[in-house]
Design a protein around this motif. Structure first.
Motif, mmCIF file in Angstrom:
data_model
loop_
_atom_site.group_PDB
_atom_site.id
_atom_site.type_symbol
_atom_site.label_atom_id
_atom_site.label_comp_id
_atom_site.label_asym_id
_atom_site.label_seq_id
_atom_site.Cartn_x
_atom_site.Cartn_y
_atom_site.Cartn_z
ATOM 1 N N LEU A 45 44.723 -8.702 -69.915
ATOM 2 C CA LEU A 45 43.843 -9.747 -70.451
ATOM 3 C C LEU A 45 43.559 -10.823 -69.414
ATOM 4 O O LEU A 45 42.433 -11.336 -69.320
ATOM 5 N N ALA A 46 44.587 -11.184 -68.613
ATOM 6 C CA ALA A 46 44.379 -12.180 -67.567
ATOM 7 C C ALA A 46 43.394 -11.659 -66.523
ATOM 8 O O ALA A 46 42.512 -12.396 -66.049
ATOM 9 N N GLY A 47 43.530 -10.382 -66.180
ATOM 10 C CA GLY A 47 42.603 -9.795 -65.224
ATOM 11 C C GLY A 47 41.186 -9.760 -65.751
ATOM 12 O O GLY A 47 40.224 -10.063 -65.024
ATOM 13 N N LEU A 48 41.038 -9.413 -67.024
ATOM 14 C CA LEU A 48 39.715 -9.391 -67.638
ATOM 15 C C LEU A 48 39.094 -10.781 -67.635
ATOM 16 O O LEU A 48 37.901 -10.949 -67.344
ATOM 17 N N TRP A 49 39.891 -11.801 -67.934
ATOM 18 C CA TRP A 49 39.390 -13.185 -67.926
ATOM 19 C C TRP A 49 38.954 -13.601 -66.529
ATOM 20 O O TRP A 49 37.863 -14.128 -66.338
ATOM 21 N N LEU A 50 39.802 -13.337 -65.529
ATOM 22 C CA LEU A 50 39.467 -13.722 -64.159
ATOM 23 C C LEU A 50 38.204 -13.018 -63.673
ATOM 24 O O LEU A 50 37.347 -13.633 -63.026
ATOM 25 N N PHE A 51 38.081 -11.749 -63.973
ATOM 26 C CA PHE A 51 36.917 -10.998 -63.527
ATOM 27 C C PHE A 51 35.649 -11.424 -64.262
ATOM 28 O O PHE A 51 34.547 -11.077 -63.830
ATOM 29 N N SER A 52 35.789 -12.156 -65.343
ATOM 30 C CA SER A 52 34.628 -12.629 -66.098
ATOM 31 C C SER A 52 34.178 -14.031 -65.681
ATOM 32 O O SER A 52 33.208 -14.540 -66.234
ATOM 33 N N LEU A 53 34.847 -14.632 -64.703
ATOM 34 C CA LEU A 53 34.544 -16.001 -64.313
ATOM 35 C C LEU A 53 33.560 -16.047 -63.145
ATOM 36 O O LEU A 53 33.825 -15.476 -62.089
ATOM 37 N N PRO A 54 32.452 -16.765 -63.277
ATOM 38 C CA PRO A 54 31.526 -16.937 -62.155
ATOM 39 C C PRO A 54 32.176 -17.584 -60.939
ATOM 40 O O PRO A 54 31.827 -17.264 -59.803
ATOM 41 N N VAL A 55 33.122 -18.499 -61.148
ATOM 42 C CA VAL A 55 33.749 -19.166 -60.014
ATOM 43 C C VAL A 55 34.573 -18.179 -59.191
ATOM 44 O O VAL A 55 34.646 -18.289 -57.954
ATOM 45 N N VAL A 56 35.182 -17.206 -59.837
ATOM 46 C CA VAL A 56 35.916 -16.167 -59.113
ATOM 47 C C VAL A 56 34.937 -15.273 -58.357
ATOM 48 O O VAL A 56 35.174 -14.898 -57.202
ATOM 49 N N MET A 57 33.841 -14.926 -58.996
ATOM 50 C CA MET A 57 32.815 -14.113 -58.345
ATOM 51 C C MET A 57 32.283 -14.791 -57.089
ATOM 52 O O MET A 57 32.139 -14.171 -56.033
ATOM 53 N N GLU A 58 32.000 -16.098 -57.200
ATOM 54 C CA GLU A 58 31.470 -16.847 -56.058
ATOM 55 C C GLU A 58 32.465 -16.826 -54.895
ATOM 56 O O GLU A 58 32.094 -16.592 -53.742
ATOM 57 N N TRP A 59 33.742 -17.075 -55.181
ATOM 58 C CA TRP A 59 34.764 -17.074 -54.138
ATOM 59 C C TRP A 59 34.906 -15.694 -53.508
ATOM 60 O O TRP A 59 34.958 -15.560 -52.276
ATOM 61 N N ALA A 60 34.971 -14.647 -54.337
ATOM 62 C CA ALA A 60 35.147 -13.288 -53.821
ATOM 63 C C ALA A 60 33.967 -12.875 -52.949
ATOM 64 O O ALA A 60 34.145 -12.232 -51.903
ATOM 65 N N ALA A 61 32.765 -13.228 -53.367
ATOM 66 C CA ALA A 61 31.582 -12.864 -52.591
ATOM 67 C C ALA A 61 31.610 -13.493 -51.210
ATOM 68 O O ALA A 61 31.214 -12.870 -50.215
ATOM 69 N N ARG A 62 32.087 -14.715 -51.117
ATOM 70 C CA ARG A 62 32.138 -15.389 -49.818
ATOM 71 C C ARG A 62 33.110 -14.708 -48.868
ATOM 72 O O ARG A 62 32.966 -14.804 -47.649
ATOM 73 N N GLN A 63 34.100 -14.009 -49.400
ATOM 74 C CA GLN A 63 35.033 -13.284 -48.544
ATOM 75 C C GLN A 63 34.419 -11.993 -48.010
ATOM 76 O O GLN A 63 34.803 -11.523 -46.937
#
Length: 255
Positions: A45-63
């Motif tokens: 559930l924690a993984g599903l929540w994190l993967f659903s966050l735009p802020v996580v997406m933005e950070w991951a994309a920058r990497q």
């Protein structure tokens, strides 16, 4: 190819999280380990929540998005840096009644639109690379070439129609181009896909001018700074994870 597709769906979200929930059920119902099962459910559930966050997406994309965008002022000069524009396929949507048949995917259309502008500015010829989708004709290259001509009035000189992976995109495109003495390409694909695509094309012996598009590592401008879950972010994070895994695995299986 079918086994690779199945494994990919079981690893990437949401399949990977569903596998975790199934594992938790086995721990609880078959092995009598409720605490371990609860921990696995929490992780899923924690993984599903994190993967659903735009802020996580933005950070991951920058990497992942390492290549800078081409400035529009650079487009006319591409003819001095390369000999062809290569557009990579990106799947298709099947049997859309509005169009009377299969169509390139949304990401493929983005690549075609950008490549059309590059081609008009540089006058370079175009190669489209993309094989059969799940083994069914027409090829991605054919669908994209039709759209490029009909909707953007840009012809396609070469169509590479055998590839099923980014590695094969590079290998088979290089075969076509080297017979014509072409070794320098402008490579068009999404920014997150560009590092893996560039690596493949350089291993195929081609010089690459990167022309990335569709950057995700930009300010998300979502409410609450992107900390509210949304389905679009889940899809985008899944794409980014696919690229991260691809960049890790490709050097191990391809030489």
């Amino acid at each position: 190819m079918e086994l690779r597709f199945i494994l990919k769906q079981l690893i990437l979200p949401p399949g990977g999280f569903l596998v975790l929930l199934l594992f938790a059920w086995l721990l609880w119902a078959w092995l009598g380990r409720p605490r371990a099962a609860g921990l696995v459910v929490f992780i899923g559930l924690a993984g599903l929540w994190l993967f659903s966050l735009p802020v996580v997406m933005e950070w991951a994309a920058r990497q992942i998005e390492r290549e800078p965008a081409l400035a529009e002022a650079q487009w006319p000069g591409l003819a001095q840096q390369a000999e062809v524009i290569v557009i990579l396929g990106s799947g298709r949507e099947e049997a859309d009644p509005a169009w009377g048949g299969d169509q390139p995917s949304v990401t493929a259309i983005e690549r075609l639109r950008y490549a059309a502008r590059l081609q008009r500015a540089s006058q370079l010829p175009v190669l489209i690379s993309g094989g059969l989708h799940y083994g069914q004709p027409p090829s991605e290259a054919q669908l994209m070439a039709d759209v490029l001509q009909r909707d953007f009035s840009v012809p396609t000189r070469w169509r590479e129609e055998r590839s099923r992976t980014t590695w094969e995109n590079a290998q088979f495109s290089a075969e076509l181009l080297k017979t014509e003495g072409v070794r320098r390409v402008v490579l068009v694909t999404q920014a997150a896909h560009m590092p893996r695509a560039r690596w493949c094309f350089e291993r195929a012996g081609l010089e690459v001018v990167a022309a990335p598009l569709g950057f995700l590592g930009v300010p998300n401008e979502r409410p609450v700074g992107g900390w509210l879950p949304e389905s679009k972010a889940l899809w985008q994070n899944t794409r980014l994870l696919n690229e991260a895994l691809g960049m890790a695995v490709y050097p191990l299986i391809y030489r």
